[in-house]
Write an enzyme that holds these catalytic residues in place. Structure first.
Site, PDB file in Angstrom:
ATOM      1  N   ARG A  10       0.855  -1.086   0.030  1.00  0.00           N
ATOM      2  CA  ARG A  10       0.091   0.081  -0.384  1.00  0.00           C
ATOM      3  C   ARG A  10       1.311   0.796   0.237  1.00  0.00           C
ATOM      4  NH1 ARG A  10      -1.386   2.652   4.375  1.00  0.00           N
ATOM      5  NH2 ARG A  10      -1.111   1.144   5.990  1.00  0.00           N
ATOM      6  N   HIS A  12       4.351   1.467  -0.477  1.00  0.00           N
ATOM      7  CA  HIS A  12       5.824   1.555  -1.643  1.00  0.00           C
ATOM      8  C   HIS A  12       5.699   1.124  -3.338  1.00  0.00           C
ATOM      9  CE1 HIS A  12       7.388   3.185   1.990  1.00  0.00           C
ATOM     10  NE2 HIS A  12       7.697   2.588   2.188  1.00  0.00           N
ATOM     11  N   LYS A  40       2.658  11.719   6.657  1.00  0.00           N
ATOM     12  CA  LYS A  40       3.943  11.212   7.123  1.00  0.00           C
ATOM     13  C   LYS A  40       5.052  11.919   5.919  1.00  0.00           C
ATOM     14  CE  LYS A  40       6.128   6.290   5.330  1.00  0.00           C
ATOM     15  NZ  LYS A  40       5.903   5.231   4.970  1.00  0.00           N
ATOM     16  N   ASN A  43       8.282   8.824   2.051  1.00  0.00           N
ATOM     17  CA  ASN A  43       8.021   8.155   1.359  1.00  0.00           C
ATOM     18  C   ASN A  43       8.009   7.704   0.172  1.00  0.00           C
ATOM     19  OD1 ASN A  43       5.886   5.896   1.862  1.00  0.00           O
ATOM     20  ND2 ASN A  43       4.817   6.193   0.262  1.00  0.00           N
ATOM     21  N   HIS A 118       9.288  -3.740   4.367  1.00  0.00           N
ATOM     22  CA  HIS A 118       9.764  -2.668   4.883  1.00  0.00           C
ATOM     23  C   HIS A 118      10.833  -1.634   3.187  1.00  0.00           C
ATOM     24  CE1 HIS A 118      11.655   0.596   7.285  1.00  0.00           C
ATOM     25  NE2 HIS A 118      13.050   0.456   7.022  1.00  0.00           N
ATOM     26  N   PHE A 119      10.398  -0.741   3.574  1.00  0.00           N
ATOM     27  CA  PHE A 119      11.433   0.231   3.429  1.00  0.00           C
ATOM     28  C   PHE A 119      12.094   1.216   3.693  1.00  0.00           C
ATOM     29  CE2 PHE A 119      13.260   3.483  -0.005  1.00  0.00           C
ATOM     30  CZ  PHE A 119      12.634   2.894  -0.948  1.00  0.00           C
ATOM     31  N   ASP A 120      13.433   0.233   3.673  1.00  0.00           N
ATOM     32  CA  ASP A 120      14.628   1.295   4.351  1.00  0.00           C
ATOM     33  C   ASP A 120      15.609   2.748   3.740  1.00  0.00           C
ATOM     34  OD1 ASP A 120      15.537   0.595   6.427  1.00  0.00           O
ATOM     35  OD2 ASP A 120      17.943  -0.057   6.118  1.00  0.00           O
TER      36      ASP A 120
HETATM   37  P1  T3P Z   1       7.615   2.345   6.791  1.00  0.00           P
HETATM   38  O1  T3P Z   1       8.518   1.528   7.127  1.00  0.00           O
HETATM   39  O2  T3P Z   1       6.328   2.291   7.440  1.00  0.00           O
HETATM   40  O3  T3P Z   1       7.202   1.708   5.278  1.00  0.00           O
HETATM   41  O4  T3P Z   1      12.655   5.834   7.742  1.00  0.00           O
HETATM   42  C1  T3P Z   1      11.328   5.175   7.991  1.00  0.00           C
HETATM   43  C2  T3P Z   1      10.059   5.663   7.012  1.00  0.00           C
HETATM   44  O5  T3P Z   1      10.132   6.317   5.828  1.00  0.00           O
HETATM   45  C3  T3P Z   1       9.351   3.969   6.679  1.00  0.00           C
HETATM   46  O6  T3P Z   1       8.137   3.788   6.597  1.00  0.00           O
HETATM   47  C4  T3P Z   1      10.484   3.813   4.857  1.00  0.00           C
HETATM   48  C5  T3P Z   1      10.261   5.474   4.840  1.00  0.00           C
HETATM   49  N1  T3P Z   1      11.235   6.032   3.781  1.00  0.00           N
HETATM   50  C6  T3P Z   1      10.535   6.232   2.661  1.00  0.00           C
HETATM   51  O7  T3P Z   1      10.022   5.610   2.053  1.00  0.00           O
HETATM   52  N2  T3P Z   1      11.417   5.967   1.631  1.00  0.00           N
HETATM   53  C7  T3P Z   1      13.216   6.862   1.902  1.00  0.00           C
HETATM   54  O8  T3P Z   1      14.288   6.820   0.769  1.00  0.00           O
HETATM   55  C8  T3P Z   1      13.136   6.517   3.483  1.00  0.00           C
HETATM   56  C9  T3P Z   1      14.804   7.046   3.414  1.00  0.00           C
HETATM   57  C10 T3P Z   1      12.424   6.467   4.385  1.00  0.00           C
END
Ligand code: T3P
Length: 123
Positions: A10, A12, A40, A43, A118-120
């Site tokens: 959802r 990413h 947020k 993202n 997870h997106f890191d």
């Molecule tokens: P989530 O874990 O809900 O996907 O790092 C904190 C949040 O920011 C994390 O959310 C991922 C998101 N993030 C991105 O989407 N792109 C980026 O480049 C970075 C650094 C973080």
């Protein structure tokens, strides 16, 4: 309840979009429910098919920012859009900068069906 893998998709995944307009992030951050309670701050949306993104779980293993060891970096660059909250933008008026990029991305995988959870980051 939404699973971690469903939440990743959802937040990413947007495989069917190839070119984005300046209002992309404002529209998508709202449509994908990332303006609920707060804006947020950052993202990333990935414009690649899900099978290509899942395949990253079999590519270079790297340490995640939180110290866990289940992150993987894509061996090729991916089409992504970074959405970054503009300075001074206040909830509920979340106003984002839209930036289309081609970068290698880092995601966290969990071993059950190699789902991404997870997106890191991107490098
Ligand atoms: P989530 O874990 O809900 O996907 O790092 C904190 C949040 O920011 C994390 O959310 C991922 C998101 N993030 C991105 O989407 N792109 C980026 O480049 C970075 C650094 C973080």
């Amino acid at each position: 309840k939404e699973s971690r893998a469903e939440k990743f998709q959802r937040q990413h995944m947007d495989p069917d979009t190839s070119t984005v307009t300046a209002s992309y992030c404002n529209e998508m951050m709202k449509r994908r429910n990332m303006m609920v309670g707060q804006c947020k701050p950052v993202n990333t949306f990935i414009h690649e098919p899900l099978h290509k993104v899942r395949a990253i779980c079999f590519q270079g293993n790297v340490r995640c920012k939180n110290g866990q060891s289940n992150c993987h970096q894509s061996s090729s660059k991916m089409r992504i859009t970074d959405c970054r909250l503009k300075k001074g933008s206040k909830y509920p008026k979340c106003d984002y900068e839209t930036q289309q990029l081609q970068k290698s991305i880092i995601v966290a995988c969990e071993c059950v069906q190699y789902e991404i959870v997870h997106f890191d980051g991107s490098v």
